[in-house]
Design a protein around this motif. Structure first.
Motif, PDB file in Angstrom:
ATOM      1  N   THR A  20      65.903  12.018  30.410  1.00  0.00           N
ATOM      2  CA  THR A  20      64.474  11.870  30.178  1.00  0.00           C
ATOM      3  C   THR A  20      64.072  12.631  28.929  1.00  0.00           C
ATOM      4  N   SER A  21      62.795  12.541  28.570  1.00  0.00           N
ATOM      5  CA  SER A  21      62.299  13.125  27.325  1.00  0.00           C
ATOM      6  C   SER A  21      62.510  14.629  27.232  1.00  0.00           C
ATOM      7  N   ALA A  22      62.550  15.330  28.343  1.00  0.00           N
ATOM      8  CA  ALA A  22      62.729  16.780  28.304  1.00  0.00           C
ATOM      9  C   ALA A  22      64.200  17.171  28.413  1.00  0.00           C
ATOM     10  N   GLY A  23      65.079  16.173  28.456  1.00  0.00           N
ATOM     11  CA  GLY A  23      66.498  16.466  28.534  1.00  0.00           C
ATOM     12  C   GLY A  23      67.016  16.667  29.942  1.00  0.00           C
ATOM     13  N   VAL A  24      66.192  16.443  30.953  1.00  0.00           N
ATOM     14  CA  VAL A  24      66.605  16.575  32.346  1.00  0.00           C
ATOM     15  C   VAL A  24      66.951  15.184  32.848  1.00  0.00           C
ATOM     16  N   SER A  25      68.143  15.015  33.398  1.00  0.00           N
ATOM     17  CA  SER A  25      68.538  13.697  33.893  1.00  0.00           C
ATOM     18  C   SER A  25      67.777  13.373  35.173  1.00  0.00           C
ATOM     19  N   LEU A  26      67.614  12.093  35.455  1.00  0.00           N
ATOM     20  CA  LEU A  26      66.865  11.691  36.639  1.00  0.00           C
ATOM     21  C   LEU A  26      67.411  12.310  37.922  1.00  0.00           C
ATOM     22  N   PRO A  27      68.742  12.353  38.144  1.00  0.00           N
ATOM     23  CA  PRO A  27      69.202  12.991  39.379  1.00  0.00           C
ATOM     24  C   PRO A  27      68.743  14.447  39.502  1.00  0.00           C
ATOM     25  N   GLU A  28      68.575  15.140  38.371  1.00  0.00           N
ATOM     26  CA  GLU A  28      68.118  16.530  38.425  1.00  0.00           C
ATOM     27  C   GLU A  28      66.645  16.650  38.806  1.00  0.00           C
ATOM     28  N   LEU A  29      65.924  15.546  38.760  1.00  0.00           N
ATOM     29  CA  LEU A  29      64.522  15.552  39.159  1.00  0.00           C
ATOM     30  C   LEU A  29      64.360  15.509  40.671  1.00  0.00           C
ATOM     31  N   THR A  30      65.436  15.221  41.399  1.00  0.00           N
ATOM     32  CA  THR A  30      65.365  15.114  42.849  1.00  0.00           C
ATOM     33  C   THR A  30      64.813  16.397  43.451  1.00  0.00           C
ATOM     34  N   GLY A  31      63.829  16.228  44.329  1.00  0.00           N
ATOM     35  CA  GLY A  31      63.253  17.382  45.010  1.00  0.00           C
ATOM     36  C   GLY A  31      61.864  17.089  45.522  1.00  0.00           C
ATOM     37  N   ASP A  32      61.230  18.126  46.033  1.00  0.00           N
ATOM     38  CA  ASP A  32      59.889  18.028  46.585  1.00  0.00           C
ATOM     39  C   ASP A  32      58.866  18.462  45.540  1.00  0.00           C
ATOM     40  N   TYR A  33      57.759  17.728  45.468  1.00  0.00           N
ATOM     41  CA  TYR A  33      56.722  17.956  44.461  1.00  0.00           C
ATOM     42  C   TYR A  33      55.356  18.027  45.125  1.00  0.00           C
ATOM     43  N   VAL A  34      54.427  18.721  44.458  1.00  0.00           N
ATOM     44  CA  VAL A  34      53.015  18.698  44.843  1.00  0.00           C
ATOM     45  C   VAL A  34      52.201  18.287  43.622  1.00  0.00           C
ATOM     46  N   LEU A  35      51.107  17.572  43.869  1.00  0.00           N
ATOM     47  CA  LEU A  35      50.217  17.207  42.773  1.00  0.00           C
ATOM     48  C   LEU A  35      49.523  18.460  42.253  1.00  0.00           C
ATOM     49  N   ASP A  36      49.398  18.555  40.946  1.00  0.00           N
ATOM     50  CA  ASP A  36      48.656  19.633  40.313  1.00  0.00           C
ATOM     51  C   ASP A  36      47.218  19.137  40.141  1.00  0.00           C
ATOM     52  N   PRO A  37      46.274  19.616  40.968  1.00  0.00           N
ATOM     53  CA  PRO A  37      44.907  19.093  40.904  1.00  0.00           C
ATOM     54  C   PRO A  37      44.196  19.412  39.588  1.00  0.00           C
ATOM     55  N   MET A  38      44.647  20.400  38.862  1.00  0.00           N
ATOM     56  CA  MET A  38      44.027  20.746  37.579  1.00  0.00           C
ATOM     57  C   MET A  38      44.437  19.771  36.468  1.00  0.00           C
ATOM     58  N   HIS A  39      45.542  19.051  36.676  1.00  0.00           N
ATOM     59  CA  HIS A  39      46.055  18.164  35.634  1.00  0.00           C
ATOM     60  C   HIS A  39      46.332  16.756  36.145  1.00  0.00           C
ATOM     61  N   THR A  40      45.727  16.417  37.273  1.00  0.00           N
ATOM     62  CA  THR A  40      45.855  15.090  37.859  1.00  0.00           C
ATOM     63  C   THR A  40      44.451  14.498  37.988  1.00  0.00           C
ATOM     64  N   ARG A  41      44.337  13.210  37.705  1.00  0.00           N
ATOM     65  CA  ARG A  41      43.054  12.513  37.860  1.00  0.00           C
ATOM     66  C   ARG A  41      43.265  11.318  38.771  1.00  0.00           C
ATOM     67  N   ILE A  42      42.419  11.235  39.802  1.00  0.00           N
ATOM     68  CA  ILE A  42      42.381  10.068  40.668  1.00  0.00           C
ATOM     69  C   ILE A  42      41.004   9.451  40.461  1.00  0.00           C
ATOM     70  N   GLY A  43      40.978   8.314  39.776  1.00  0.00           N
ATOM     71  CA  GLY A  43      39.710   7.729  39.385  1.00  0.00           C
ATOM     72  C   GLY A  43      39.552   6.297  39.829  1.00  0.00           C
ATOM     73  N   PHE A  44      38.400   5.731  39.461  1.00  0.00           N
ATOM     74  CA  PHE A  44      38.112   4.346  39.813  1.00  0.00           C
ATOM     75  C   PHE A  44      37.127   3.765  38.809  1.00  0.00           C
ATOM     76  N   VAL A  45      37.108   2.429  38.759  1.00  0.00           N
ATOM     77  CA  VAL A  45      36.182   1.686  37.921  1.00  0.00           C
ATOM     78  C   VAL A  45      35.659   0.525  38.757  1.00  0.00           C
ATOM     79  N   ALA A  46      34.327   0.344  38.761  1.00  0.00           N
ATOM     80  CA  ALA A  46      33.717  -0.763  39.496  1.00  0.00           C
ATOM     81  C   ALA A  46      32.643  -1.416  38.625  1.00  0.00           C
TER      82      ALA A  46
END
Length: 187
Positions: free
Chosen positions: A3-29
């Protein structure tokens, strides 16, 4: 694959949490048949288990606090929190639980899950682009995903509307859900 940071996809395996300060959940109507209203939810939690070697084995869920809806107009936000729309007092959460992940390309994925709004649960598919990963200044491995999907609000029991004098309705049925995700790998 690397990947772009030099970490292979298998190395990404693990548990994650959303960072609410840098995540946007939006909508358009659509509003009044002529313009769009954009908004976001500011309170949510999300977890995922990413399987870099076999992304189809990845899982996740997001819980959104309905009362945190924000369109930038308080009077409209208060109306959206009522039973006419989301009924936040009765249904404080909107939930999405992943049921399937399909790899479309090296960076594109279709994530299918059960979306619950009010008292209605329906399957929804979201097309995501994996935007990369990076180690932040605090040593946290982050992954980025961007995606969107269009739903019918009526299918989720959100049916309030008002007829316009010249024809049409005040609020469109189709709602685009937008996700800009930064997730942090847990140790």
């Amino acid at each position: 694959m690397t990947t772009s940071a030099g970490v292979s996809l298998p190395e990404l395996t693990g548990d994650y949490v959303l960072d609410p300060m840098h995540t946007r959940i939006g909508f358009v109507a659509r509003h009044a048949m002529v313009t769009k209203v954009r908004g976001a939810f500011h309170q949510f939690e999300g977890t995922a288990h990413l399987d870099g070697a076999d992304p189809t084995k990845s899982t996740g869920q997001v819980i959104i606090k309905t009362e945190s809806i924000d369109t930038g107009v308080e009077q409209r936000d208060q109306h959206l929190r009522t039973n006419d729309f989301l009924d936040a007092p009765t249904f404080p959460d909107i939930a999405f639980r992943v049921t399937q992940v399909e790899r479309k390309s090296d960076t594109d994925y279709r994530v299918t899950g059960d979306l619950t709004v009010k008292d209605t649960t329906k399957p929804v598919s979201i097309d995501f682009e994996y935007t990369g990963n990076a180690v932040d200044p605090y040593g946290n491995l982050r992954v980025g995903l961007e995606g969107s999907t269009t739903i019918s609000r009526k299918e989720f029991g959100v049916t309030w509307n008002a007829a316009l004098e010249g024809g049409g309705v005040l609020v469109g049925d189709k709602v685009v859900l937008e996700f800009d995700i930064s997730a942090i790998k847990q140790s």
